[in-house]
Motif scaffolding. Structure first.
Motif, PDB file in Angstrom:
ATOM      1  N   LYS A  62      63.812  95.610  80.685  1.00  0.00           N
ATOM      2  CA  LYS A  62      63.378  94.247  80.410  1.00  0.00           C
ATOM      3  C   LYS A  62      62.031  94.240  79.696  1.00  0.00           C
ATOM      4  O   LYS A  62      61.795  93.412  78.804  1.00  0.00           O
ATOM      5  CB  LYS A  62      63.297  93.439  81.709  1.00  0.00           C
ATOM      6  N   LYS A  63      61.146  95.151  80.093  1.00  0.00           N
ATOM      7  CA  LYS A  63      59.837  95.220  79.440  1.00  0.00           C
ATOM      8  C   LYS A  63      59.984  95.643  77.975  1.00  0.00           C
ATOM      9  O   LYS A  63      59.339  95.077  77.088  1.00  0.00           O
ATOM     10  CB  LYS A  63      58.933  96.193  80.193  1.00  0.00           C
ATOM     11  N   ASN A  98      61.892 100.571  82.406  1.00  0.00           N
ATOM     12  CA  ASN A  98      61.997  99.120  82.575  1.00  0.00           C
ATOM     13  C   ASN A  98      62.562  98.531  81.282  1.00  0.00           C
ATOM     14  O   ASN A  98      61.825  98.266  80.339  1.00  0.00           O
ATOM     15  CB  ASN A  98      60.640  98.511  82.905  1.00  0.00           C
ATOM     16  N   LEU A 148      69.456  93.054  75.624  1.00  0.00           N
ATOM     17  CA  LEU A 148      69.680  91.938  76.548  1.00  0.00           C
ATOM     18  C   LEU A 148      70.833  92.214  77.504  1.00  0.00           C
ATOM     19  O   LEU A 148      70.669  92.061  78.725  1.00  0.00           O
ATOM     20  CB  LEU A 148      69.920  90.640  75.778  1.00  0.00           C
ATOM     21  N   ASP A 183      61.179  91.809  71.363  1.00  0.00           N
ATOM     22  CA  ASP A 183      61.539  90.431  71.068  1.00  0.00           C
ATOM     23  C   ASP A 183      60.317  89.568  70.732  1.00  0.00           C
ATOM     24  O   ASP A 183      60.373  88.704  69.845  1.00  0.00           O
ATOM     25  CB  ASP A 183      62.283  89.835  72.271  1.00  0.00           C
ATOM     26  N   GLN A 205      76.575  84.876  80.658  1.00  0.00           N
ATOM     27  CA  GLN A 205      75.264  84.972  80.019  1.00  0.00           C
ATOM     28  C   GLN A 205      75.342  85.487  78.586  1.00  0.00           C
ATOM     29  O   GLN A 205      74.316  85.598  77.916  1.00  0.00           O
ATOM     30  CB  GLN A 205      74.346  85.850  80.876  1.00  0.00           C
ATOM     31  N   LYS A 225      62.671  95.251  76.074  1.00  0.00           N
ATOM     32  CA  LYS A 225      63.293  94.121  75.371  1.00  0.00           C
ATOM     33  C   LYS A 225      62.272  93.038  75.051  1.00  0.00           C
ATOM     34  O   LYS A 225      62.234  92.505  73.938  1.00  0.00           O
ATOM     35  CB  LYS A 225      64.423  93.539  76.225  1.00  0.00           C
ATOM     36  N   SER A 226      61.447  92.710  76.033  1.00  0.00           N
ATOM     37  CA  SER A 226      60.468  91.639  75.847  1.00  0.00           C
ATOM     38  C   SER A 226      59.460  91.979  74.757  1.00  0.00           C
ATOM     39  O   SER A 226      59.097  91.121  73.940  1.00  0.00           O
ATOM     40  CB  SER A 226      59.745  91.372  77.167  1.00  0.00           C
ATOM     41  N   SER A 284      69.708  94.638  80.114  1.00  0.00           N
ATOM     42  CA  SER A 284      68.715  94.101  81.054  1.00  0.00           C
ATOM     43  C   SER A 284      69.356  93.225  82.123  1.00  0.00           C
ATOM     44  O   SER A 284      68.760  92.995  83.181  1.00  0.00           O
ATOM     45  CB  SER A 284      67.645  93.312  80.292  1.00  0.00           C
ATOM     46  N   LEU A 285      70.551  92.718  81.867  1.00  0.00           N
ATOM     47  CA  LEU A 285      71.252  91.905  82.854  1.00  0.00           C
ATOM     48  C   LEU A 285      71.867  92.743  83.965  1.00  0.00           C
ATOM     49  O   LEU A 285      72.163  92.231  85.044  1.00  0.00           O
ATOM     50  CB  LEU A 285      72.365  91.092  82.170  1.00  0.00           C
ATOM     51  N   GLU A 329      67.768  98.204  85.454  1.00  0.00           N
ATOM     52  CA  GLU A 329      66.349  98.274  85.105  1.00  0.00           C
ATOM     53  C   GLU A 329      66.025  99.588  84.407  1.00  0.00           C
ATOM     54  O   GLU A 329      65.405  99.609  83.355  1.00  0.00           O
ATOM     55  CB  GLU A 329      65.478  98.135  86.355  1.00  0.00           C
TER      56      GLU A 329
END
Length: 245
Positions: free
Chosen positions: A69-70, A67, A17, A76, A208, A72-73, A20-21, A24
């Motif tokens: 974020k991808k 990526n 997380l 998660d 955040q 992490k998602s 990702s902030l 990328e």
């Protein structure tokens, strides 16, 4: 040989997380039961160094993530760690499989992402003169000031007899408003009532990280601030240069 990383919830919240902030694409380095990365904001004004304890079946390897974020998602939202807690790095793919979930994400080849070689030893070697604690509650108070003074893009840290203040302003603009809040009752180091400015984007990032309190140190000769959080096998460090008015 397939490389395996043991997954847990803190890998998402405490490592993926925060990355990702900021960025990328990033190179994740696994070595000696730790996973680490160095990342910078798109405009290079903020540098992040992050490290977390992790279990792996291989002593040392890199994961070139296109990526973050991808990744992490998927970890998660598309895993069942009670059934399977292994992320498999197989060539240029990151794979996961449980009784219910499965995914395969493409990774980048070595050399496509330029790995940053800045180390904590380099950061720790700076000549720090000022130290203070920045609580999450104080970070949120600075955010509130910025909401009331949206034209101001800078936060000035001031070290005074009454403690540390954060002023939301921009002294390079003569007609702008100024708002301030005391963020620490005391500090170690030299006074500076003029203020040491950083971009508000840093405060936005810190806000955040819910519940995280940061240790702050300032090296005036280099004009560098370091904000660090260490807990539960994770070290998160932001480095930002003071803005010159």
């Amino acid at each position: 040989m397939k490389k395996i990383i043991k997954l847990d919830d803190s890998l998402v919240t405490g490592f993926l997380l925060p990355l990702s902030l900021v960025t990328e694409r990033v190179v994740l380095s696994v070595k000696d039961d730790k996973i680490s990365a160095v990342a910078s904001a798109p405009d290079s004004t903020i540098l992040m160094l992050i490290e977390k304890d992790v279990q792996s079946n291989t002593d040392e390897f890199n994961i070139n993530v296109g990526n973050i974020k991808k990744l992490k998602s998927h970890i998660d939202n598309a895993t069942d760690l009670n059934d399977s807690d292994e992320l498999i790095i197989d060539g240029n793919k990151a794979k996961y499989k449980s009784g219910k979930w499965r995914f395969s994400l493409m990774l980048l080849d070595d050399g496509i992402i330029r790995k940053k070689n800045i180390s904590m030893d380099t950061i720790n070697a700076l000549d720090y003169k000022t130290f203070f604690d920045l609580s999450y509650a104080s970070i949120r108070e600075i955010v509130k000031l910025r909401a009331a003074n949206a034209d101001a893009e800078k936060v000035y840290f001031k070290f005074t007899d009454d403690g540390v203040y954060a002023d939301v302003a921009d002294y390079s603009v003569s007609s702008i408003d100024e708002s301030g809040v005391r963020i620490a009752l005391d500090f170690d180091g030299d006074q500076n009532t003029i203020g040491c400015p950083v971009g508000f984007e840093l405060i936005k990032l810190l806000s955040q990280h819910k519940g995280m309190d940061f240790k702050v140190k300032y090296a005036p000769e280099k004009g560098v601030f370091v904000f660090q959080y260490v807990s539960d096998g994770t070290s998160l460090t932001y480095i930002v240069s003071e803005i010159k008015n």
